[in-house]
Design a protein around this motif. Sequence first.
Motif, PDB file in Angstrom:
ATOM      1  N   GLN A 109       0.845  -1.197   0.000  1.00 49.24           N
ATOM      2  CA  GLN A 109       0.000   0.000   0.000  1.00 49.24           C
ATOM      3  C   GLN A 109       0.879   1.244   0.000  1.00 49.24           C
ATOM      4  OE1 GLN A 109      -2.655  -0.479   3.358  1.00 49.24           O
ATOM      5  NE2 GLN A 109      -4.031  -1.839   2.217  1.00 49.24           N
ATOM      6  N   VAL A 110       0.396   2.301  -0.677  1.00 52.26           N
ATOM      7  CA  VAL A 110       1.163   3.534  -0.859  1.00 52.26           C
ATOM      8  C   VAL A 110       0.398   4.705  -0.239  1.00 52.26           C
ATOM      9  CG1 VAL A 110       2.225   5.089  -2.531  1.00 52.26           C
ATOM     10  CG2 VAL A 110       2.146   2.627  -2.996  1.00 52.26           C
ATOM     11  N   TYR A 111       1.072   5.436   0.630  1.00 54.46           N
ATOM     12  CA  TYR A 111       0.486   6.652   1.207  1.00 54.46           C
ATOM     13  C   TYR A 111       0.494   7.776   0.161  1.00 54.46           C
ATOM     14  CZ  TYR A 111       1.158   4.597   5.891  1.00 54.46           C
ATOM     15  OH  TYR A 111       1.110   3.792   7.002  1.00 54.46           O
ATOM     16  N   ASN A 112      -0.575   8.588   0.215  1.00 54.64           N
ATOM     17  CA  ASN A 112      -0.654   9.799  -0.633  1.00 54.64           C
ATOM     18  C   ASN A 112      -0.291   9.478  -2.086  1.00 54.64           C
ATOM     19  OD1 ASN A 112      -1.220  11.019   1.794  1.00 54.64           O
ATOM     20  ND2 ASN A 112       0.350  12.588   1.625  1.00 54.64           N
ATOM     21  N   ARG A 113      -1.072   8.622  -2.694  1.00 61.36           N
ATOM     22  CA  ARG A 113      -0.769   8.156  -4.043  1.00 61.36           C
ATOM     23  C   ARG A 113      -0.697   9.322  -5.040  1.00 61.36           C
ATOM     24  NH1 ARG A 113      -5.553   4.976  -6.954  1.00 61.36           N
ATOM     25  NH2 ARG A 113      -4.480   5.858  -8.774  1.00 61.36           N
ATOM     26  N   GLY A 143      -6.262  15.217  -4.058  1.00 56.66           N
ATOM     27  CA  GLY A 143      -7.422  14.351  -3.860  1.00 56.66           C
ATOM     28  C   GLY A 143      -7.117  13.087  -3.096  1.00 56.66           C
ATOM     29  N   PHE A 144      -5.833  12.844  -2.768  1.00 57.61           N
ATOM     30  CA  PHE A 144      -5.470  11.612  -2.063  1.00 57.61           C
ATOM     31  C   PHE A 144      -4.643  11.892  -0.811  1.00 57.61           C
ATOM     32  CE2 PHE A 144      -5.944  10.391  -6.544  1.00 57.61           C
ATOM     33  CZ  PHE A 144      -6.890   9.378  -6.420  1.00 57.61           C
ATOM     34  N   VAL A 145      -4.738  13.092  -0.260  1.00 59.60           N
ATOM     35  CA  VAL A 145      -3.971  13.428   0.937  1.00 59.60           C
ATOM     36  C   VAL A 145      -4.503  12.643   2.133  1.00 59.60           C
ATOM     37  CG1 VAL A 145      -3.375  15.279   2.540  1.00 59.60           C
ATOM     38  CG2 VAL A 145      -3.358  15.701   0.082  1.00 59.60           C
ATOM     39  N   LEU A 146      -3.587  12.060   2.896  1.00 60.40           N
ATOM     40  CA  LEU A 146      -3.887  11.227   4.060  1.00 60.40           C
ATOM     41  C   LEU A 146      -4.750  10.018   3.683  1.00 60.40           C
ATOM     42  CD1 LEU A 146      -4.367  13.633   7.104  1.00 60.40           C
ATOM     43  CD2 LEU A 146      -2.386  12.295   6.416  1.00 60.40           C
ATOM     44  N   SER A 147      -4.356   9.395   2.589  1.00 63.05           N
ATOM     45  CA  SER A 147      -4.985   8.140   2.176  1.00 63.05           C
ATOM     46  C   SER A 147      -3.893   7.116   1.914  1.00 63.05           C
ATOM     47  CB  SER A 147      -5.832   8.343   0.920  1.00 63.05           C
ATOM     48  OG  SER A 147      -4.992   8.612  -0.206  1.00 63.05           O
ATOM     49  N   CYS A 148      -4.290   5.863   1.796  1.00 65.12           N
ATOM     50  CA  CYS A 148      -3.348   4.781   1.528  1.00 65.12           C
ATOM     51  C   CYS A 148      -4.041   3.778   0.608  1.00 65.12           C
ATOM     52  CB  CYS A 148      -2.913   4.117   2.834  1.00 65.12           C
ATOM     53  SG  CYS A 148      -1.404   3.152   2.698  1.00 65.12           S
ATOM     54  N   TYR A 149      -3.476   3.562  -0.585  1.00 64.74           N
ATOM     55  CA  TYR A 149      -4.126   2.732  -1.603  1.00 64.74           C
ATOM     56  C   TYR A 149      -3.257   1.520  -1.950  1.00 64.74           C
ATOM     57  CZ  TYR A 149      -8.076   5.731  -2.742  1.00 64.74           C
ATOM     58  OH  TYR A 149      -9.273   6.430  -2.692  1.00 64.74           O
ATOM     59  N   ASP A 150      -3.940   0.442  -2.305  1.00 69.69           N
ATOM     60  CA  ASP A 150      -3.251  -0.776  -2.728  1.00 69.69           C
ATOM     61  C   ASP A 150      -2.600  -0.568  -4.088  1.00 69.69           C
ATOM     62  OD1 ASP A 150      -4.062  -3.350  -0.915  1.00 69.69           O
ATOM     63  OD2 ASP A 150      -5.669  -1.862  -0.901  1.00 69.69           O
ATOM     64  N   ALA A 151      -1.456  -1.225  -4.262  1.00 72.15           N
ATOM     65  CA  ALA A 151      -0.724  -1.144  -5.527  1.00 72.15           C
ATOM     66  C   ALA A 151       0.223  -2.324  -5.612  1.00 72.15           C
ATOM     67  CB  ALA A 151       0.044   0.174  -5.629  1.00 72.15           C
ATOM     68  N   HIS A 152       0.726  -2.572  -6.817  1.00 67.70           N
ATOM     69  CA  HIS A 152       1.809  -3.527  -7.029  1.00 67.70           C
ATOM     70  C   HIS A 152       3.078  -2.722  -7.286  1.00 67.70           C
ATOM     71  CE1 HIS A 152      -1.037  -6.825  -7.206  1.00 67.70           C
ATOM     72  NE2 HIS A 152      -0.008  -7.661  -7.238  1.00 67.70           N
ATOM     73  N   ALA A 197       4.983   2.180  -8.737  1.00 69.10           N
ATOM     74  CA  ALA A 197       3.714   1.656  -8.225  1.00 69.10           C
ATOM     75  C   ALA A 197       2.691   1.618  -9.358  1.00 69.10           C
ATOM     76  CB  ALA A 197       3.197   2.536  -7.087  1.00 69.10           C
ATOM     77  N   ARG A 198       2.011   0.499  -9.453  1.00 69.05           N
ATOM     78  CA  ARG A 198       0.930   0.340 -10.428  1.00 69.05           C
ATOM     79  C   ARG A 198      -0.363   0.132  -9.653  1.00 69.05           C
ATOM     80  NH1 ARG A 198       0.241  -0.795 -15.800  1.00 69.05           N
ATOM     81  NH2 ARG A 198      -1.603  -2.012 -16.369  1.00 69.05           N
ATOM     82  N   TYR A 199      -1.274   1.117  -9.770  1.00 68.01           N
ATOM     83  CA  TYR A 199      -2.530   1.078  -9.040  1.00 68.01           C
ATOM     84  C   TYR A 199      -3.596   0.352  -9.866  1.00 68.01           C
ATOM     85  CZ  TYR A 199      -0.154   4.758  -6.426  1.00 68.01           C
ATOM     86  OH  TYR A 199       0.761   5.459  -5.697  1.00 68.01           O
ATOM     87  N   PRO A 200      -4.531  -0.322  -9.204  1.00 66.89           N
ATOM     88  CA  PRO A 200      -5.582  -1.023  -9.952  1.00 66.89           C
ATOM     89  C   PRO A 200      -6.484  -0.026 -10.672  1.00 66.89           C
ATOM     90  CG  PRO A 200      -6.019  -1.088  -7.580  1.00 66.89           C
ATOM     91  CD  PRO A 200      -4.644  -0.532  -7.749  1.00 66.89           C
ATOM     92  N   PRO A 201      -7.143  -0.448 -11.755  1.00 65.14           N
ATOM     93  CA  PRO A 201      -8.019   0.469 -12.507  1.00 65.14           C
ATOM     94  C   PRO A 201      -9.159   0.995 -11.640  1.00 65.14           C
ATOM     95  CG  PRO A 201      -7.601  -1.550 -13.739  1.00 65.14           C
ATOM     96  CD  PRO A 201      -7.093  -1.789 -12.354  1.00 65.14           C
ATOM     97  N   HIS A 202      -9.553   2.233 -11.879  1.00 62.96           N
ATOM     98  CA  HIS A 202     -10.708   2.850 -11.227  1.00 62.96           C
ATOM     99  C   HIS A 202     -11.873   2.829 -12.205  1.00 62.96           C
ATOM    100  CE1 HIS A 202      -8.873   5.275  -7.653  1.00 62.96           C
ATOM    101  NE2 HIS A 202      -8.547   4.000  -7.642  1.00 62.96           N
ATOM    102  N   GLY A 203     -12.719   1.809 -12.078  1.00 61.62           N
ATOM    103  CA  GLY A 203     -13.829   1.694 -13.011  1.00 61.62           C
ATOM    104  C   GLY A 203     -13.329   1.469 -14.431  1.00 61.62           C
ATOM    105  N   ARG A 204     -13.744   2.345 -15.335  1.00 58.89           N
ATOM    106  CA  ARG A 204     -13.303   2.250 -16.720  1.00 58.89           C
ATOM    107  C   ARG A 204     -11.969   2.947 -16.967  1.00 58.89           C
ATOM    108  NH1 ARG A 204     -18.991   3.516 -20.001  1.00 58.89           N
ATOM    109  NH2 ARG A 204     -20.187   1.739 -19.139  1.00 58.89           N
ATOM    110  N   LYS A 205     -11.489   3.648 -15.979  1.00 55.29           N
ATOM    111  CA  LYS A 205     -10.200   4.321 -16.134  1.00 55.29           C
ATOM    112  C   LYS A 205      -9.075   3.293 -16.125  1.00 55.29           C
ATOM    113  CE  LYS A 205     -11.679   8.620 -13.889  1.00 55.29           C
ATOM    114  NZ  LYS A 205     -11.402   9.572 -12.774  1.00 55.29           N
ATOM    115  N   PRO A 249      -8.791  -5.002  -2.085  1.00 56.56           N
ATOM    116  CA  PRO A 249      -9.180  -3.587  -2.214  1.00 56.56           C
ATOM    117  C   PRO A 249     -10.617  -3.354  -2.658  1.00 56.56           C
ATOM    118  CG  PRO A 249      -7.638  -4.239  -3.948  1.00 56.56           C
ATOM    119  CD  PRO A 249      -7.673  -5.347  -2.963  1.00 56.56           C
ATOM    120  N   HIS A 250     -11.278  -4.349  -3.254  1.00 55.51           N
ATOM    121  CA  HIS A 250     -12.672  -4.167  -3.683  1.00 55.51           C
ATOM    122  C   HIS A 250     -13.674  -4.731  -2.677  1.00 55.51           C
ATOM    123  CE1 HIS A 250     -10.834  -3.360  -7.650  1.00 55.51           C
ATOM    124  NE2 HIS A 250     -11.945  -2.683  -7.890  1.00 55.51           N
TER     125      HIS A 250
END
Length: 413
Positions: free
Chosen positions: A235-239, A245-254, A266-274, A296-297
């Motif tokens: 997981q990556v802080y402040n992606r 839009g991601f301050v004080l967050s932590c998201y999964d990534a490879h 870091a490669r983040y998973p797709p956001h919907g169709r993005k 993460p889902h």
Amino acid sequence: MLPLLLISTVPAFTLLLVATPATTTRPCKLARELGLLALLLARELLCHVTSTEAGRNNKDPEERGAVRRNMKAKPSALVVAPEKQEEEMQFPLLDLPELALDRVLEELSPAPLAAMACVCAALRDRCSSDALWGRHLRAKWGRVLGPAARKEWEAELGRARNAAAAAGPARPGRRRGWVDSLACAWPFSWIGCRWLRCDATAVAAEPPEHAAPAKDTVAAWYRALECGEFCFPAQVYNREDGHVGFVLSCYDAHLRYDRRTDTFTARYPPHGRKPAKEEDGVQWSRIRAPPVTTPPHDLHASDCLEDLRPGDHFEIQWRKNKDFPYGWWYGVVGHQESCNANEHMCRCHEDDMIVLEFQHYAPGSRWRQTTVSRKGHRETGDETDGFYGGIRKLQSKDEISTWRRFWPVDVLN
């Protein structure tokens, strides 16, 4: 003899290197090997001449005369017995007791330990043990590797075994060339590593191909991580480099490690169709091992709601819509509007609703505060304000201080 050998061979090596066919984009293997040998011979010659001259200059005239007289008087003293020569050539490290040898190897850092594995078969087995490399793995990678990374590595080993079984019996390996051995044992081995691999980014710490450990060992996992051959989940802080839009967050990534910069991609998973996004230059300080095994889902099962009190620190899952993966966001439990925030009079912990505050947003912001039910909490929210998921109470000061390091300079709106 060494100067004569060098004088007789260097012109031939040079001609062979220069006279490569015009259609060939890379020198042939033999040319590379002969060129490497020429460099090594030149280095040995320079070292020999330098050491000899230094030794002569350090002796005074009387000493040099005494040496010459001794050489004339006792020519047989310079002859070393073959038995003594063999004893001096023996490797004394293997004569140490088992515990002493293990203690020596434990003191080696990864690069010297990998080099020791090139010396002989006995040391290769000892220097590739899981106990030795497990210590190095925990010291450097333990903070960012979790159970998910281990599980993914084992899955990759399984895929490799299945692919090998489907391919049938393995063909006999390439015979190890004399320059391959030279690249491992010679003090100038970094030249051999770079030259034979044709890889300008290789470094001296990387072991040669023939010395690579078995795939199902901790040493192989360490090497795969160091060389960027294995992407691990974390997981990556402040992606996205601290995007507002991601301050004080932590998201999964490879993540994939880059030794040249000592950072990660870091490669983040797709956001919907993005499409999936990549971020380069991620520092070690922004990475952590996932504290829970929830994908993460998926919604995390909250088991701390009854214990939450005002002032407690927490992480909560949040996503923009139901097609997006969750991210973990930092906040602090607040007081009810009817409470005067007096610690002796406060009864907020008895209320069925919990006030969650995100104090890095300005008062009045729609992101500043939300409430969730203490009993039977499930995902709540809408497409406008997003969806709040599971909650995890922060128990340790280290976790809290890590979040506080990413506190923004200015209050957000």
